[in-house]
Design an enzyme around this catalytic site. Structure first.
Site, short mmCIF file in Angstrom:
data_model
loop_
_atom_site.label_atom_id
_atom_site.label_comp_id
_atom_site.label_asym_id
_atom_site.label_seq_id
_atom_site.Cartn_x
_atom_site.Cartn_y
_atom_site.Cartn_z
NE ARG B 50 -2.01 -2.12 3.17
CZ ARG B 50 -2.44 -2.62 4.33
NH1 ARG B 50 -3.69 -2.43 4.70
NH2 ARG B 50 -1.63 -3.30 5.11
CG ASP B 52 3.18 6.16 2.56
OD1 ASP B 52 2.14 5.64 2.99
OD2 ASP B 52 4.26 6.17 3.20
CE1 TYR B 110 7.86 0.76 -1.94
CE2 TYR B 110 8.25 -1.26 -0.69
CZ TYR B 110 7.38 -0.28 -1.17
OH TYR B 110 6.05 -0.34 -0.87
NE ARG B 195 8.36 8.04 1.85
CZ ARG B 195 7.51 8.94 2.31
NH1 ARG B 195 7.87 10.22 2.36
NH2 ARG B 195 6.32 8.60 2.72
#
Lengths: 242, 242
Positions: B50, B52, B110, B195
């Protein structure tokens, strides 16, 4: 008076091209208003190439006159601090007062990106073409365009008296894993000429036209003889030579 | 009932993330409405990650159930024909009915792009960082994050009972001419963890932190001990493994 030359990068997506127009967001309009705010004075910014709506720039060259004694770095930073995210001044330098970014340019270099793979990340900055293109064949077509020629068939003419010659110094396609990149250098470019050259050479690459047809199209001196104009979002003004 | 697995690409810029929300443009919301229009039936699309607000996907995996007997190519083309330009279905295939894109994922990969050069063409898809970063030193920090560990210090916890473990299989920085690319693979990712890991490792690369501090931050189990969370526009969900 001091003449300031700037090298600009812009994402053309959200601009109605370079040239200032009432009620429209243009690169010249945005840039002039930022410089005017900084100098607190009306100015005019002249550019080497008046790019069309949606066309990008990696190295547009422009110049304007100022009266203040700010150094080059201060000018660049002050302008960049106030520009929106889609324009960026890469360099600013003081140049001889006789310098004119448009009239003094010896040649302009454009690139056009064709994306072979559909991708949401490429669509803003390339033209997606889903079929096979014969690069060698397209490059044979390129060779026939070299030199000083009448490009009436490949351009939108603004008036009957317009000089329709272009002197193409270089033009060729190269291929990467996901892209085909066309690069062209000429003394000047007629309106929409790069994108109409691409649209015509793509007909060659997809075997819908023969190399000999390029010669015929040039000789026809009729816009209807050439291929269609490809979309602006694949086109970048890469460099201006003086 | 047939279970359809799709691989999606999206430009996250104009989405409030994956998950459906009232009155907000989300990837799930847009995708469900397009599939529902095609199937003329309410459906729910489940995704592996999911993402952001502002986070992109190169290879998000999702699945949904249909009752019709359309072949995979027809499903893919029908959805793509109605999706906006910032979402694209790269592949569609029928899969075992027991398949669940989120629960069955073994790992997610990622990537995060840091741009070394300011550019209007990079800003949508990378984070500009203007100072020098010591890649070798950041990669030493990466090694300390490998394996199954408690990542409380690097994540936003949703509840006190949440499992804060992540098992990082791979993570490293590599450098190209204009970019630094971080790649990380783990069984699962906590909220904003990629992040915050980047924000912390950048402190290492800029010599504002020592390699030994990474161990201390992990042990602190306190979000305040780690660095700040970097912006979402550099982050891409690259791949999901099953």
């Amino acid at each position: 008076m001091r003449n300031i030359k700037v090298v600009l990068e812009y994402d053309g997506t959200d601009f109605y091209g370079w040239q200032i127009q009432p009620e429209k967001r243009t690169v010249q309009g945005v840039l002039e208003s930022v410089v005017e705010k900084f100098l607190r004075k009306k100015i005019q910014v002249i550019a080497a190439g008046r790019t069309d709506t949606g066309v990008h720039a990696l190295g547009q060259v422009a110049n304007f006159f100022i009266e203040n004694d700010y150094d080059e770095e201060t000018i660049k930073n002050a302008i960049n601090a106030n520009l929106p995210g889609d324009i960026f001044v890469r360099a600013a330098e003081q140049i001889d007062n006789s310098f004119h970014s448009r009239f003094d340019a010896l040649s302009r270099i454009y690139i056009y990106k064709i994306s072979k793979k559909k991708s949401v990340f490429k669509k803003r900055f390339s033209w997606y073409y889903g079929h096979t293109l014969d690069i060698l064949y397209m490059n044979k077509g390129c060779e026939l365009l070299l030199g000083k020629k009448d490009f009436t068939s490949f351009a939108v003419s603004k008036s009957k008296k317009e000089n329709m010659n272009m002197d193409i110094k270089r033009c060729y396609f190269r291929e990467t894993e996901n892209e085909i990149i066309f690069e062209i250098e000429a003394d000047r470019f007629l309106h929409k000429s790069v994108r109409t050259i691409i649209g015509t050479l793509v007909l060659l690459g997809s075997k819908n036209l023969d190399v000999v047809d390029i010669e015929k199209i040039l000789q026809a001196k009729d816009r209807r003889s050439a291929g269609s104009t490809t979309p602006p979002h694949g086109l970048f003004l890469k460099e201006v030579k003086y």
